[in-house]
Design an enzyme around this catalytic site. Structure first.
Site, PDB file in Angstrom:
ATOM      1  N   SER A  48      40.848  29.498  40.144  1.00  0.00           N
ATOM      2  CA  SER A  48      41.063  30.656  41.009  1.00  0.00           C
ATOM      3  C   SER A  48      40.145  30.707  42.216  1.00  0.00           C
ATOM      4  O   SER A  48      40.425  31.412  43.182  1.00  0.00           O
ATOM      5  CB  SER A  48      40.892  31.952  40.199  1.00  0.00           C
ATOM      6  OG  SER A  48      39.623  31.986  39.573  1.00  0.00           O
ATOM      7  N   ASP A 337      35.847  41.241  42.596  1.00  0.00           N
ATOM      8  CA  ASP A 337      36.459  41.850  41.416  1.00  0.00           C
ATOM      9  C   ASP A 337      35.676  41.610  40.130  1.00  0.00           C
ATOM     10  O   ASP A 337      36.185  41.822  39.043  1.00  0.00           O
ATOM     11  CB  ASP A 337      37.894  41.333  41.249  1.00  0.00           C
ATOM     12  CG  ASP A 337      37.950  39.811  41.135  1.00  0.00           C
ATOM     13  OD1 ASP A 337      36.884  39.166  41.065  1.00  0.00           O
ATOM     14  OD2 ASP A 337      39.063  39.258  41.116  1.00  0.00           O
ATOM     15  N   HIS A 340      35.377  36.871  41.282  1.00  0.00           N
ATOM     16  CA  HIS A 340      35.581  36.145  42.530  1.00  0.00           C
ATOM     17  C   HIS A 340      34.815  36.790  43.673  1.00  0.00           C
ATOM     18  O   HIS A 340      34.427  37.949  43.594  1.00  0.00           O
ATOM     19  CB  HIS A 340      37.084  36.077  42.836  1.00  0.00           C
ATOM     20  CG  HIS A 340      37.892  35.608  41.669  1.00  0.00           C
ATOM     21  ND1 HIS A 340      38.505  36.487  40.784  1.00  0.00           N
ATOM     22  CD2 HIS A 340      38.150  34.366  41.212  1.00  0.00           C
ATOM     23  CE1 HIS A 340      39.115  35.790  39.840  1.00  0.00           C
ATOM     24  NE2 HIS A 340      38.916  34.508  40.069  1.00  0.00           N
TER      25      HIS A 340
END
Length: 370
Positions: A48, A337, A340
């Protein structure tokens, strides 16, 4: 969807830092870009930290606003308020953002490369979607099909020569460490698992090399113990002077040591290849340890989440879910978040990557321009 503004006061000295960053960082990107007249084709494999929309395209998994609010003004599938490190690196070479390999809609084209990174990816189990091994298998298929179309007369596609001269980037390992801790592995068990994780990265490099790839850019993993998510979820934890979980960061450093040794070994074996190792851990830890110098406050608190200080993270109400709370746009947070980074933080990380100070051997990113 509930929102609460977490306002941050900006003092005079902090405002100066913010203004300087706004001026200096773009100059760093411009300087790198000015040297690159023919950007390389780029392929990236990872998780991610580099996914530009693969999870959304591949599984239809919803990633909604406020993700993407800062730069794109809409959600693009990136887990950030804006651009990722890979986006800034592409911009430094004056090339377009990389389209996710799985994205078949929206006018996607792959003339400048493709992004195989997917949220949640790890190296093991090697046949689980979308492990690093699966991503490499997707690349092999992508290359074979592309060259079939080129042979059939298709134009504006990646040629055999461009595949050979492409830059192959790998940024993975964070989820392997997270999974090890989530399953309560002992330190000894984790230490025994790490060589298997690193071997999968080695196998990926060798598989791409067998396909003709010769230029590799490999990121190590960041300070896992500094993520607000980990800090919020772990009750009993030994913290370092900057508030990060010692055990988690020690595991990340152990992984990075093994990855560095593997890159050194690969250079001796693949003598016709360029293999650059990039110390993302040091870049990110410096950003957290010296957050005020970079204009950030609350370096261990998420901008978007739930629960407020000290971490603003709740596994039951994560960013973009009903009830989440998000800081005001323009606030200086490192964590977006809880897992990240924000665009503001990614900007600085990318500028450090471009500085050559954290790459081994010391290599400018535009070295790969043709």
């Amino acid at each position: 969807m509930a929102f609460r503004v977490l306002a941050l006061p900006i003092c005079g000295s902090l405002l100066v830092v913010v203004i300087l960053l706004a001026i200096v960082v773009p100059l760093l990107f411009t300087s790198a870009a000015s040297q690159c007249k023919h950007p390389p084709t780029i392929f990236i494999f990872g998780d991610s930290n580099s996914d530009t929309g693969g999870l959304v395209a591949g599984l239809g998994f919803p990633i909604n606003l406020p993700n993407g609010r800062t730069f794109f003004r809409r959600s693009t599938g990136r887990l950030s308020d804006g651009r990722l490190v890979i986006d800034f690196l592409c911009q430094s070479l004056k090339t377009n953002f990389l389209n996710p390999y799985l994205d078949s809609l929206g006018g996607s084209n792959f003339t400048n490369g493709a992004n195989f990174a997917i949220v949640g990816s790890s190296t093991i189990p090697k046949f689980d979607p979308f492990s690093l091994n699966i991503q490499v298998m997707q690349f092999v298929r992508f290359k074979a099909r592309t060259l079939e179309l080129v042979s059939a007369g298709s134009t504006n596609m990646i040629s055999e020569e461009r595949f050979k001269n492409a830059l192959y980037m790998i940024d993975i390992g964070q989820n392997d460490l997270s999974a090890a801790f989530a399953t309560n592995l002992s330190d000894l068990q984790l230490t025994k698992r790490l060589p298997t994780v690193i071997r999968e990265i080695e196998n990926a490099v060798k598989a791409i090399h067998a396909q003709g790839g010769r230029k590799f850019w490999i990121h190590n993993t960041g300070p896992l113990g500094c993520l607000p998510q980990k800090l919020a979820l772990i009750e009993q934890k030994d913290l370092d002077p900057h508030g990060c979980i010692l055990r988690y960061n020690n595991a990340a450093k152990l992984f990075n040591e093994g990855l560095l040794e593997t890159c050194q070994k690969l250079r001796s074996e693949l003598t016709d290849a360029t293999i650059v190792y990039v110390d993302i851990y040091s870049i990110k830890y410096d950003l957290i340890a010296n957050s005020s110098k970079y204009g950030f406050s609350n370096p261990l608190m998420a901008c978007c989440g739930h629960g407020g200080p000290p971490y603003n993270y709740d596994r039951n109400i994560t960013c973009s879910e009903p009830g989440h709370e998000v800081c005001s746009e323009g606030s200086k947070f490192i964590s977006w978040d809880g897992i990240h980074y924000t665009e503001a933080a990614n900007t600085i990380v990318a500028s450090k990557v471009l500085s050559k100070a954290y790459s081994s051997p010391s290599t400018a990113f535009d070295f790969f321009c043709q």
